[in-house]
Design a protein around this motif. Structure first.
Motif, mmCIF file in Angstrom:
data_model
loop_
_atom_site.group_PDB
_atom_site.id
_atom_site.type_symbol
_atom_site.label_atom_id
_atom_site.label_comp_id
_atom_site.label_asym_id
_atom_site.label_seq_id
_atom_site.Cartn_x
_atom_site.Cartn_y
_atom_site.Cartn_z
ATOM 1 N N GLU A 43 -6.372 3.686 13.172
ATOM 2 C CA GLU A 43 -5.209 3.262 12.394
ATOM 3 C C GLU A 43 -5.089 1.739 12.353
ATOM 4 O O GLU A 43 -4.670 1.173 11.342
ATOM 5 C CB GLU A 43 -3.923 3.878 12.960
ATOM 6 C CG GLU A 43 -2.671 3.511 12.191
ATOM 7 C CD GLU A 43 -2.702 3.872 10.705
ATOM 8 O OE1 GLU A 43 -2.016 3.188 9.922
ATOM 9 O OE2 GLU A 43 -3.409 4.818 10.313
ATOM 10 N N ARG A 46 -7.530 0.744 9.567
ATOM 11 C CA ARG A 46 -7.059 1.192 8.240
ATOM 12 C C ARG A 46 -5.865 0.366 7.771
ATOM 13 O O ARG A 46 -5.739 0.039 6.598
ATOM 14 C CB ARG A 46 -6.694 2.673 8.284
ATOM 15 C CG ARG A 46 -7.877 3.608 8.259
ATOM 16 C CD ARG A 46 -7.433 5.044 8.014
ATOM 17 N NE ARG A 46 -6.593 5.555 9.074
ATOM 18 C CZ ARG A 46 -7.015 6.306 10.082
ATOM 19 N NH1 ARG A 46 -8.279 6.668 10.156
ATOM 20 N NH2 ARG A 46 -6.181 6.738 10.995
ATOM 21 N N ALA A 47 -4.971 0.018 8.692
ATOM 22 C CA ALA A 47 -3.760 -0.720 8.328
ATOM 23 C C ALA A 47 -4.075 -2.100 7.768
ATOM 24 O O ALA A 47 -3.334 -2.608 6.929
ATOM 25 C CB ALA A 47 -2.838 -0.839 9.543
ATOM 26 N N GLY A 49 -6.217 -2.844 5.677
ATOM 27 C CA GLY A 49 -6.396 -2.690 4.234
ATOM 28 C C GLY A 49 -5.067 -2.686 3.494
ATOM 29 O O GLY A 49 -5.016 -2.914 2.289
ATOM 30 N N LYS A 50 -3.980 -2.447 4.222
ATOM 31 C CA LYS A 50 -2.630 -2.476 3.650
ATOM 32 C C LYS A 50 -1.913 -3.779 4.026
ATOM 33 O O LYS A 50 -0.692 -3.872 3.909
ATOM 34 C CB LYS A 50 -1.825 -1.282 4.171
ATOM 35 C CG LYS A 50 -2.448 0.058 3.845
ATOM 36 C CD LYS A 50 -1.706 1.163 4.562
ATOM 37 C CE LYS A 50 -2.466 2.466 4.429
ATOM 38 N NZ LYS A 50 -1.958 3.490 5.330
ATOM 39 N N LYS A 51 -2.701 -4.736 4.521
ATOM 40 C CA LYS A 51 -2.168 -6.045 4.944
ATOM 41 C C LYS A 51 -1.122 -5.912 6.053
ATOM 42 O O LYS A 51 -0.080 -6.557 6.046
ATOM 43 C CB LYS A 51 -1.641 -6.831 3.761
ATOM 44 C CG LYS A 51 -2.708 -7.113 2.717
ATOM 45 C CD LYS A 51 -2.225 -8.055 1.666
ATOM 46 C CE LYS A 51 -3.235 -8.356 0.590
ATOM 47 N NZ LYS A 51 -4.608 -8.315 0.859
ATOM 48 N N LYS A 52 -1.422 -5.047 7.012
ATOM 49 C CA LYS A 52 -0.537 -4.834 8.154
ATOM 50 C C LYS A 52 -1.334 -4.976 9.443
ATOM 51 O O LYS A 52 -2.507 -4.609 9.498
ATOM 52 C CB LYS A 52 0.056 -3.424 8.133
ATOM 53 C CG LYS A 52 0.971 -3.141 6.975
ATOM 54 C CD LYS A 52 1.470 -1.710 7.041
ATOM 55 C CE LYS A 52 2.377 -1.387 5.868
ATOM 56 N NZ LYS A 52 2.844 0.009 5.947
ATOM 57 N N GLU A 85 4.272 -1.469 13.893
ATOM 58 C CA GLU A 85 3.858 -2.543 12.984
ATOM 59 C C GLU A 85 4.336 -3.893 13.515
ATOM 60 O O GLU A 85 5.497 -4.063 13.862
ATOM 61 C CB GLU A 85 4.411 -2.312 11.578
ATOM 62 C CG GLU A 85 3.889 -3.326 10.587
ATOM 63 C CD GLU A 85 4.328 -3.056 9.155
ATOM 64 O OE1 GLU A 85 4.199 -3.977 8.328
ATOM 65 O OE2 GLU A 85 4.816 -1.930 8.863
ATOM 66 N N ARG A 149 -10.087 -9.451 1.649
ATOM 67 C CA ARG A 149 -9.917 -8.537 0.515
ATOM 68 C C ARG A 149 -10.906 -7.375 0.633
ATOM 69 O O ARG A 149 -10.553 -6.223 0.418
ATOM 70 C CB ARG A 149 -10.128 -9.292 -0.800
ATOM 71 C CG ARG A 149 -9.807 -8.483 -2.025
ATOM 72 C CD ARG A 149 -9.813 -9.338 -3.280
ATOM 73 N NE ARG A 149 -10.999 -10.147 -3.426
ATOM 74 C CZ ARG A 149 -12.098 -9.767 -4.084
ATOM 75 N NH1 ARG A 149 -12.136 -8.605 -4.671
ATOM 76 N NH2 ARG A 149 -13.138 -10.561 -4.171
#
Length: 166
Positions: A43, A46-47, A49-52, A85, A149
């Motif tokens: 996780e 993966r996060a 990729g969501k800018k987290k 987060e 990116r």
């Protein structure tokens, strides 16, 4: 058992390239493909990729320790943790400039490594800082996270830049 005091390693014509004698500088090559799983840390990657940035928080309400780098169990009380987060803004707690690096980072030397301190988080997060000269770095300097990116699914997918007012 056979003992052979005359045993020798096989010799080849392949040698080592020497670039300098004092100090001795030699050329070495190392390469390997390694397939692995991020398992419980998936996780975190993966996060990005969501800018987290995901850390973890102790589920024990009496403890509640928040980790900037995720872990499955709390190091303070031993309870399980849950994903948490982190903010994308923080400040430099400590820093160093690296003049040497692994094969991947050697062409990018010198580079800055920072320990980022986040409000409400009990531990620090290590990452690279770009966009600042060494003389500009200072403890308490505000920084913000940026993300590649095209993810490499590597800890270096997140890096920090100075957080200056626009």
């Amino acid at each position: 058992m056979t003992l052979n005091p005359n045993a020798k390693m096989e010799e080849t014509q392949k040698g080592t390239e020497v670039y300098n004698v004092d100090p001795l500088i030699v050329k070495s090559h190392y390469e390997i493909d390694y397939i692995h799983s991020y398992a419980q840390d998936s996780e975190f990657f993966r996060a990005m990729g969501k800018k987290k940035i995901m850390g973890s928080k102790c589920k024990n309400r009496d403890c509640g320790y928040v980790y900037a780098t995720p872990r499955g169990h709390c190091m303070m009380c031993g309870s399980e943790t849950e994903w948490h987060e982190l903010p994308n803004h923080g400040k430099i707690h400590a820093f160093t400039t690296c003049y040497l690096g692994s094969e991947e980072f050697l062409p990018e030397t010198p580079f800055h490594l920072i320990m980022v301190e986040f409000d409400g988080v009990n531990s620090l997060f290590m990452a690279r800082l770009i966009g600042a000269d060494e003389e500009d770095l200072h403890i308490g300097m505000p920084v913000r996270a940026k993300f590649r990116r095209n993810l490499r699914f590597s800890p270096t997918d997140v890096y920090f830049v100075p957080d200056v007012p626009k």
